[in-house]
Design a protein around this motif. Sequence first.
Motif, PDB file in Angstrom:
ATOM      1  N   GLU A 608       0.822  -1.207   0.000  1.00 57.82           N
ATOM      2  CA  GLU A 608       0.000   0.000   0.000  1.00 57.82           C
ATOM      3  C   GLU A 608       0.859   1.262   0.000  1.00 57.82           C
ATOM      4  OE1 GLU A 608      -2.798  -0.526   3.179  1.00 57.82           O
ATOM      5  OE2 GLU A 608      -3.935  -2.033   2.052  1.00 57.82           O
ATOM      6  N   PHE A 611       2.012   1.518  -3.577  1.00 59.19           N
ATOM      7  CA  PHE A 611       0.911   1.982  -4.427  1.00 59.19           C
ATOM      8  C   PHE A 611       0.724   3.487  -4.291  1.00 59.19           C
ATOM      9  CE2 PHE A 611      -3.586   3.121  -4.814  1.00 59.19           C
ATOM     10  CZ  PHE A 611      -3.839   2.725  -6.121  1.00 59.19           C
ATOM     11  N   GLU A 625      -1.324  -0.467  -9.500  1.00 57.76           N
ATOM     12  CA  GLU A 625      -1.831  -1.640  -8.773  1.00 57.76           C
ATOM     13  C   GLU A 625      -0.980  -2.873  -9.072  1.00 57.76           C
ATOM     14  OE1 GLU A 625      -5.957  -2.409  -9.075  1.00 57.76           O
ATOM     15  OE2 GLU A 625      -6.548  -0.296  -8.850  1.00 57.76           O
ATOM     16  N   PHE A 667      -7.333  -2.610  -3.446  1.00 61.02           N
ATOM     17  CA  PHE A 667      -6.897  -1.254  -3.117  1.00 61.02           C
ATOM     18  C   PHE A 667      -8.073  -0.311  -2.846  1.00 61.02           C
ATOM     19  CE2 PHE A 667      -3.348  -2.984  -5.547  1.00 61.02           C
ATOM     20  CZ  PHE A 667      -2.259  -2.590  -4.774  1.00 61.02           C
ATOM     21  N   LYS A 671      -7.650   3.574  -1.860  1.00 58.49           N
ATOM     22  CA  LYS A 671      -8.082   4.567  -2.849  1.00 58.49           C
ATOM     23  C   LYS A 671      -9.069   5.546  -2.219  1.00 58.49           C
ATOM     24  CE  LYS A 671      -7.615   1.778  -7.056  1.00 58.49           C
ATOM     25  NZ  LYS A 671      -8.360   1.102  -8.148  1.00 58.49           N
TER      26      LYS A 671
END
Length: 691
Positions: A608, A611, A625, A667, A671
């Motif tokens: 994460e 990302f 991703e 995600f 997000k």
Amino acid sequence: MAENPTETTENKYPSFNLDFQRYTNIRMFSVDEVRELLSKRIPNNNTTIDDNTQNNSEDKAEAIRKYKENVIREAAMKNMELFEKDPELYTNLFSLKEAAKGETFVLNEGTDKERTIDKAHAQINEDKDGSLFLAIESLQPTNMSFKIYNGKLVFDPTGMSPEQLKDMLAWLDRRGLISLVNLDALKLENADQKTEEMFNLLKSETETELNQKEDFYTTQEEDDSQTVDNSSEMLNNQPASQQSLNQQTATPAPQPQENKTASAPQPQENNTSSDSYDKAIKSITKWMNKNKSKDLSYFTRFVNGYEVFTIFPTDNPNNMKDDGAIDKKGNLTLKNECKIYVKRHKNGKLEISFSTPHDKPLNDSHADIIINAYKDAGIRRIKFGTLTDANEGVMRAACARELILPIGLKLSQVKFDKMIDAAEAKQGKNNPKVTEYRYNLALEFASQLKQKGINWQDPNNKNNTDCRCIRSAIGAYNISPFRDWWEDFGLRGEYENIIKNNISGANHANGAAATIGAAEAIAKLYNVYNEALNSNGNQAIPSHMQGTVGFIVSDYCQTLTNEEKTQIRSMINGVEDASIRNLPPEIAKNIYHVLQKSEEKTAKTNIEEEFTRLVNNEFYKGNAERDAVSTFLNDAIVHANNVAEDLKDYGLPPILISRIGNPKHDFTEIKRNLSRSKNLQNMKNLAQQQR
């Protein structure tokens, strides 16, 4: 060989008997060991296949994988079913089948098409009446096939060549079965005249070739061990030199501490058991009586405290009287092949010595008599006296075949490897007993190098071939429990269940972190195991903790986090003082799950964070991703595969680490959080503009 195994019961093919009652004493597995091995090979879960599989490639691949799992399961259950029909016979056939593993043949050697193949395919089957048999198919290099059926070796003589006959008998020899076949007295059953003639023509030639094995060994230095007094030569009434082997330690001999891998074994002076002499005499007598039918004769007498066995190659009651007679020219007439002397000394040591006429080298068969006598007496470490160069080679090979540790025979990397080859040929290539024997032999080798001032652990000696040989053998022994946890005690199954559940199972939409954690946990468990092993000899660590299970939860362990140590501490309660090699497999699996959860947590955070970094970069955000997962997934795969490669480098049997695939990560939440943060920032910016 005919496809229908029942034809063997109709006596349509030549055969000869094998003494399976004798083989039971030398086979590599017991009934209980085979039952346990077969049980472990049955997968825990039955796999079902969905008939409504979609046409996409992932579903097809999963269906194929499930199909293969079912095939493996059905085959394993069938083997267990065959075992239960006749456990003793199945164990004999299974031991022969397993001993064939690892034997390879180079096809098209020296050409562009050169490749290595198995020497033969061995399979245990049953006929329509339920009788078990072992089929040996396409034995290379002569492409010979035969069956071991109902206590007999059965073969198809159609088009059989002399070379195929030799290949078949050599196969028996490599399994220790040639001694069960009396070639001179051997009679074929149900053979036509042509086959009988060829067989009779080649029997003596084949026997000679099998008994004259190539000596791969070179000259060794003489050790300062005990020798038989020269006066014992007068037992022969002839000038043949007697050569001695003196018992060094009785079994169970004190072994070097498993967690002290750097130390070489110290010579022990333990006495043998009180009945060791009687057991040795019984062992030798049994062999002599078994082989009298081969026109062999032997005589025994008791002289000066020695029981003396004199062996002659012919069956003649006058052999003993004629041996050592003086001919008309005043020369000694020596007719015996070998004399074996057995004595138990007052200090408790068992001595078995031998002499041969005119310094003729000892043959393999007679060396096996001596080593087996020690083994039957309960002795596993033998101290050698002075031997000729040729006899040293013969004795090294004989010791290796029976996993007896020789003390006093100087070793080199070449001789060491040849001994292990001999041990694997007799005991089986992947036999754990051979791994342990290789370790103990390496410790003896290390002791010999130390006497020369060579330390096998010195980094300056890392390229020394002898030191590399020792490192590999000791490493294989120390690491072998990890390999056993993985392949034999279910650790691989635990890993594969996690992968399966997070790739195609219930968690397939959000399983990347768990999958990465499963792979990283393999490497972490392996690393902490090695760290515990390598703590041996570290003066900064208390001696009672070095190499132990308790080390992994101590402050000295650097591989594990404090949180992991806290969770593991309760799991190892009661076994903290055990060697890390003796960590129970179930505890190893529990530790693995702790590490998997810990690494999963770390992987989730890493994914994460990566990302977040990538999605804010205009160049990377389109693949954020995918790249956020692949970065850590690839590292995990490499780390797990490095473990398999490390085991391979030590010469251990390979382990299987299943392919992971392409796990996904959800995600959605991150997000949403990023969107909230962005909106909040936009609102702040707007408010500042309105002021």
